[in-house]
Design a protein around this motif. Sequence first.
Motif, PDB file in Angstrom:
ATOM      1  N   HIS A   1      45.965  39.142 -14.308  1.00 61.82           N
ATOM      2  CA  HIS A   1      45.771  40.583 -14.223  1.00 61.82           C
ATOM      3  C   HIS A   1      47.067  41.307 -13.886  1.00 61.82           C
TER       4      HIS A   1
ATOM      5  N   THR B   1      40.458  51.011 -20.049  1.00 63.14           N
ATOM      6  CA  THR B   1      41.425  51.044 -18.947  1.00 63.14           C
ATOM      7  C   THR B   1      42.681  50.265 -19.297  1.00 63.14           C
TER       8      THR B   1
ATOM      9  N   ALA C   1      37.490  43.384 -15.604  1.00 58.00           N
ATOM     10  CA  ALA C   1      38.359  43.451 -14.431  1.00 58.00           C
ATOM     11  C   ALA C   1      39.216  44.698 -14.496  1.00 58.00           C
ATOM     12  N   CYS C   2      38.573  45.802 -14.868  1.00 50.01           N
ATOM     13  CA  CYS C   2      39.330  47.035 -15.068  1.00 50.01           C
ATOM     14  C   CYS C   2      40.095  47.417 -13.811  1.00 50.01           C
ATOM     15  N   GLY C   3      39.633  46.952 -12.655  1.00 47.64           N
ATOM     16  CA  GLY C   3      40.320  47.266 -11.410  1.00 47.64           C
ATOM     17  C   GLY C   3      41.735  46.732 -11.380  1.00 47.64           C
ATOM     18  N   GLN C   4      41.993  45.716 -12.191  1.00 41.67           N
ATOM     19  CA  GLN C   4      43.319  45.089 -12.149  1.00 41.67           C
ATOM     20  C   GLN C   4      43.984  45.123 -13.522  1.00 41.67           C
ATOM     21  N   SER C   5      43.790  46.199 -14.241  1.00 36.08           N
ATOM     22  CA  SER C   5      44.274  46.263 -15.607  1.00 36.08           C
ATOM     23  C   SER C   5      45.794  46.328 -15.657  1.00 36.08           C
TER      24      SER C   5
ATOM     25  N   HIS D   1      43.718  49.705 -22.136  1.00 37.31           N
ATOM     26  CA  HIS D   1      44.423  50.413 -23.197  1.00 37.31           C
ATOM     27  C   HIS D   1      45.367  51.456 -22.629  1.00 37.31           C
ATOM     28  N   ILE D   2      44.853  52.266 -21.699  1.00 37.64           N
ATOM     29  CA  ILE D   2      45.773  53.298 -21.195  1.00 37.64           C
ATOM     30  C   ILE D   2      46.820  52.687 -20.288  1.00 37.64           C
ATOM     31  N   ASP D   3      46.600  51.455 -19.864  1.00 38.59           N
ATOM     32  CA  ASP D   3      47.670  50.762 -19.160  1.00 38.59           C
ATOM     33  C   ASP D   3      48.499  49.905 -20.121  1.00 38.59           C
ATOM     34  N   HIS D   4      48.501  50.318 -21.375  1.00 38.68           N
ATOM     35  CA  HIS D   4      49.427  49.782 -22.378  1.00 38.68           C
ATOM     36  C   HIS D   4      49.133  48.377 -22.882  1.00 38.68           C
TER      37      HIS D   4
ATOM     38  N   GLY E   1      40.160  47.035 -23.598  1.00 39.73           N
ATOM     39  CA  GLY E   1      39.163  47.990 -23.117  1.00 39.73           C
ATOM     40  C   GLY E   1      39.859  49.285 -22.762  1.00 39.73           C
TER      41      GLY E   1
END
Lengths: 648, 573, 153
Positions: free
Chosen positions: C134, C79, C119-123, C81-84, C77
């Motif tokens: 996560h 988020t 769970a984008c909060g814990q990406s 994605h930008i967190d690699h 997703g």
Amino acid sequence: MLNDGSDRLKDRLTEIVEGEPGKYSLGLQKIFDQESKNRIDRTVIFTGANTPGKIAGSNKLRGAINRYIEDRKIDADVAQTGTLGLYSEEPVISIQLPGRTRVFYTCVNEDDISMLLDDLFHHTLPEEKLLGQLRNEAHDPWPDVPFLDELPFFAKQHRVLLKYSGIIDPVSIDEYISRGGYRAFLLTIRNYTIDEVCAMIEESGLRGRSGSAFLTGRKWIVARETAAEQKYMVCNAEESDPGAFMDRALMEGNPHQLIEGICIAAYAIGATKAIIYIRSEYRDSIFKLETAIKKAHEYGILGHNIFSSGFNLDISLRKGPGAFVCGEETALIASMEGKRGMPQSKPPYPTERGYHNNPTVVNNVETLCNIPHIIGNGPEWFKRTGTVYSPGTKIFSVSGRSWHKGLVEVQMGTDLGMLVNEIIGGSRRGHELKAVHIGGPYGCMIPPQKMNIPICFEAFKKEGFILGAGGILVLDEKTCIVDLVKYFMTFMKQQSCGKCIPCREGTKRISELLDEITRKTADLDQHDAIEKFRALVQLEKLAAVMLDTSLCGLGQLAPNPLRSSLKYFREEFEEHIFDRNCRSNVCRELRTYYIDVELCTGCTICAKRCPENAIIGTEKHPFFIVSDKCTGCGICREVCKFSAVSYN
Amino acid sequence: MVRIEVNSRTIEALKGQTILEALINNGIQVPTLCSLPELSPTGACRMCVVEVEGMDKLVPACSFPVKEKMKIKTHSGRVLQARKMNVELLLSSHPDDCLYCERNGNCELQKLAEDLNVRSRNISGERRGYKIDGSSSSIIRDPSKCILCGRCVRICEEIAGVAAIDFGRRGDRLKIVTAMNEPLDFSSCIDCGMCLLSCPTGALADKTSLQELDRPLDDPATKVAVQYTPEVVVSLADEFGIRTGTDMQGIINSVLRRIGFDYVFETSSGAEIAVMEQSNAFLERYGKNDHRPLILSRCPAWVNYVEKFRPELLSYMVPVRSPHQIIGRLIKGWFAEENSIPVNRICSVLITNCSAAKHEASREEYYSDNVPDIDYVLTTREFARLIRLHGINIHELEHEDTDEPFQAKGSAGKLFSVAGGELEATLRTLYRHFNGKELPDPRLGKLRKSGGIREESIVVPGGEIKAVAISGLGNAAEIAKLIADKEYNFDIIEVMACGGGCINGGGQPIPGDPERLKARIKTIYDADKNSGIRTAHGNTAVNGLYDSLGFLPGSEESRNKFFTHIKAVKVLK
Amino acid sequence: MDRIDRILQDFQHVNRDALIPILQAVQNEIGHLNSEAIEKIGDHLHLPASKVYGLATFYNQFAFQARGKYHIRVCDGSTCHIDHSPHLLRQFHKLLGIGDGETTRDGMFSIEVVACLGACGQSPVISINDDFYHSIKSGMINDILDDIRMKNP
Ligand SMILES: Cc1cc2nc3c(=O)[nH]c(=O)nc-3n(C[C@H](O)[C@H](O)[C@H](O)COP(=O)(O)O)c2cc1C
Ligand code: SF4
Ligand code: SF4
Ligand code: SF4
Ligand code: SF4
Ligand code: SF4
Ligand code: SF4
Ligand code: SF4
Ligand code: SF4
Ligand code: FES
Ligand code: FES
Ligand code: FES
């Protein structure tokens, strides 16, 4: 259990509707107070029964809490709630001691439980992980603990639809009713004609929250005016934009609110069948909706001759097997009919010929959640919030590299900068905000200098942006614009149904080109670079044609991320093409790794660990990287004890 | 009536019409790619977009209804730019294979690129590295050339009634697939070729044996016999810009001799033998109450259909060979012997309108002693290519006659070209059988009306024979069900897979538009009207053939020679 | 009785609308779809097999290959994605030697890329069967896989 008041409420629903709020018979008021936990005589511990909570481990917490209570034979209830919207602080638990306000703790883990509860049962509040307390006039507040509504995250929000999310037990119909739930629906079927309901919604100026911005009332009127034996009300709960999770939160946090909205909408268009089309991955939402529908049937809110009004309604669930494009209404209908989810040409519109050629209204979850509030409080009340063109509130799901991540509900017209900087606290500490991307995969890249625009349909349209479903992705200097646009275009090319040429081929061409400029090419001379840039410029023309000719919104809007970032972040593209440089260090393949002969001791570690076998050399002599083979994974740099590996 | 303004001119349209229909009726052209008049519109390709005042996006003419006072621009700069971009997008990943492509010169994509003045490659993309599916004996599929217009999918479902193919996957991986992505030969495809006829590009092409033909033609020791069907006679003109429907029989004969064929035959005497055989089969069954009705089995695609989809109908069918396979059998099994040609020295070629004939020729039932009865099958299109290959100027040739003994002396066999025609010819003969005299008017008008289902009956002593001709298996599927459920009490049924019958066969010139069909049909009916011999039983040439063979229609020997086997075939359907 | 037939028994007197629910039920039961299922479902609904197959290949949910005992979903997703997450995915590919939508030869692992697990909060986030992991760092992947392998010697 908490729900043993259910029969009492079920029988009194009529009284609830007829009585003025606050003027109920004493007995009923008591039930209310209990159900809404305004007055309790046992301790209640609330844990999150929502997806982000579960993923963060709330199930384990619940286990620990239960064990704690059982071991110590404590008289307490353990209840479940939806999400407060603070996704980055999950799991959240809250505790309400008899007579005291409810206090909230964030980022709790299993090991915290016994200490936390020990303290609490001794009426002291541990400060660590304490978020705040819920304002409630009926209870004694805790001293020196902030109220939730004073926290920056909540203070600037205007929570209507999310008001009870994270507070109430989403599967309890009684908790919903005790807070005035289903009043609007029962009022509707007893007091208002179909035309009056449509008129009220049109009058309220409510616009489609899927991003369509279409006047909901107008849509209903068209369907109502189309003669047909059977009409359908369809709730669009597909929500498969990456980065969008507001519909899910609404369904998991307060499903009855949605059911009530659907009931009123179905009544207004003359539909006796309503369908919720929901992603099959949303297992928790499905469970909660199924439970809610069952309960509503039990209470006579759904079914035959509802509250002797003569109105019949059934709601069923259809589980979407996973295709982003099925959020588009004609594709959604095709999918319900057992076909490939390919959009159809409009006209005819679904409101005239939809599901099995019957008039069908498709509305978004959030749109429908607004309905009970508008009917209950009147269109005038609704128009007092938001802007003239976009009245009401809008929920945004914030993610990315922001300080807080989660759900934010604000009035339309709120300043974007205020939302980003004050409510969600800007970008992560120590990082600089680069842009916010709003509207999901076909949304736009909004640069910091545009942060002063108000959030509403009209201002966004004027700027060439879209609100979309309301996904906000916060980007900092560590995110690469080109990489992100590539990501969105790749998503779109995979999610396009493939039916029409501009979308199918266009998304593919764009993502191919972006892929190329973020990768190393053998030997790129200036001429190639210029060619690439020319191609990139050509893409702007292509984007215009996609907008003009694609069959559905997916193809029309797909170039948005590209268009907006070429406008505001053009230099990053140029750097990638001409300098072969990714300033955010995301596009790893653009890096050239090398080993410093002075520093290298020839220890061989890097050569052993390189997955591409790109490093050669003889032990005790400096090693070399064969740059053609290197994919830029960076492992050699991580493992070298002598800091001999660098890149440029 | 609705009045709309197109390019500042007012034109009239009918209420409920699409913009495209209104434009066509008024002689205004816009390019189309995914729409075909006989298929449901999908609005997929966006080639037909036009500008409508008040609409913020372009609209597809093919699926957008006209509205009173609508103002349309069909060729504004914005529209042209969009269409051109669409073509450029298609070309950006296209194989650029025109010079080697079967559709070179007759390709809709090529034509669009030319018409829209595409002159430079502004966008280039990755080629789709799809494998060619050459499994079928009739059709080659090259998915790389496919532009995903979906015409084949719709025609296979809506007209052919088979639905062997559908869109598979989505987005950039969208592809036309069979069930479980099997090669076409293992699918439920019945080889009718309707899809091939509808395809705008070279994504679907004949499985050709043109090149292999060089060898027997060049080998002086091999005698090459060729037969061509009457459909080819009336459709070849289209390939050479000659007036549609022109009877080319005499020219074809001289062309074929010039190319080097040693014996030049025409197929319709085979058709008349089929009439004799199936009439006899009918007589055998008629009156006995089991296994009525009699279903004719001349169309190989229909045979495939029954074998794959409706094996319960097998016992209704008379397994008489198709006309060309009757001739094919006679060429190798009798004619060669008569002319003292060893079997390994004679090569038999069929030129036909029918794609399914290719598959048919490859079936083991059509091999005698491990030798195929027909060695090579060419479609009308391949025939035209063969003529060009040999550099023959068709416009300057004299008419010549067909060779004995397979000439087209009568018209009954020619009627086989048209839906209902086989039935018409067979009923003429049956009438004679039952009534002892000829039909007063051999023209059975109800069988000549348009439509996929045509019913007719003839009076016989003590009742009537009820007959129905079905064309396009979309229609047959339903009827077949009713027959199986014994709801219909027809006595004899003709089924042709292709909509309109063989004249619209999968091997015919592309495009097979309705105007062309009409002209071809007229030529066939005119030939029948002007013919002195209008029945199979009254054709001395056919009777003569039986005489020379030394047996009678309906005899044990004729069964051995002229009948085949049909059996259930299991496929994913 | 055969498992597919039993499922079809639950869907009497239905039309094409039931196609997706039936496919979902069959996939739940046997883990993936195959030609037998396609044919039986087509027969049951009077739909050509090509249409059933064409539909099934359109949607993410339907698989034609058996999944691994451990089905790994890697969130890509926005988020994550930008967190690699692409980096994580590449590591899974490397370590397991399979690509997206594939299953290891021993039937242990399969990989699927999904867009947002919620769970984008814990990406970045991955899930293996019903367990979520996560805030993953690339160094953790080997350990996670080793843990599973240890449980299944
Ligand atoms: C590609 C695409 C995806 C969409 N996805 C969704 C979605 O996930 N949820 C949704 O409610 N609407 C989605 N829509 C919008 C719907 O087509 C439709 O406009 C909407 O359900 C109407 O609801 P509203 O009037 O309440 O906004 C999508 C549209 C497009 C073009
Ligand atoms: S725009 Fe894209 S998703 Fe929409 S119909 Fe065309 S190909 Fe399908
Ligand atoms: S790990 Fe460092 S020191 Fe060792 S060989 Fe590699 S570059 Fe040289
Ligand atoms: S960056 Fe990765 S691929 Fe390149 S040399 Fe180092 S370890 Fe090998
Ligand atoms: S299909 Fe048409 S455009 Fe493509 S190679 Fe063949 S002739 Fe050329
Ligand atoms: S048309 Fe042009 S490209 Fe084709 S063969 Fe002739 S010169 Fe060459
Ligand atoms: S040949 Fe006929 S049956 Fe086969 S795919 Fe083409 S149209 Fe369908
Ligand atoms: S094969 Fe031909 S008819 Fe079929 S979709 Fe492709 S281009 Fe169109
Ligand atoms: S109708 Fe004629 S051309 Fe078509 S498949 Fe049958 S025999 Fe061949
Ligand atoms: S992909 Fe650009 S800053 Fe990298
Ligand atoms: S011809 Fe109109 S969209 Fe294809
Ligand atoms: S983007 Fe990965 S969990 Fe949402």
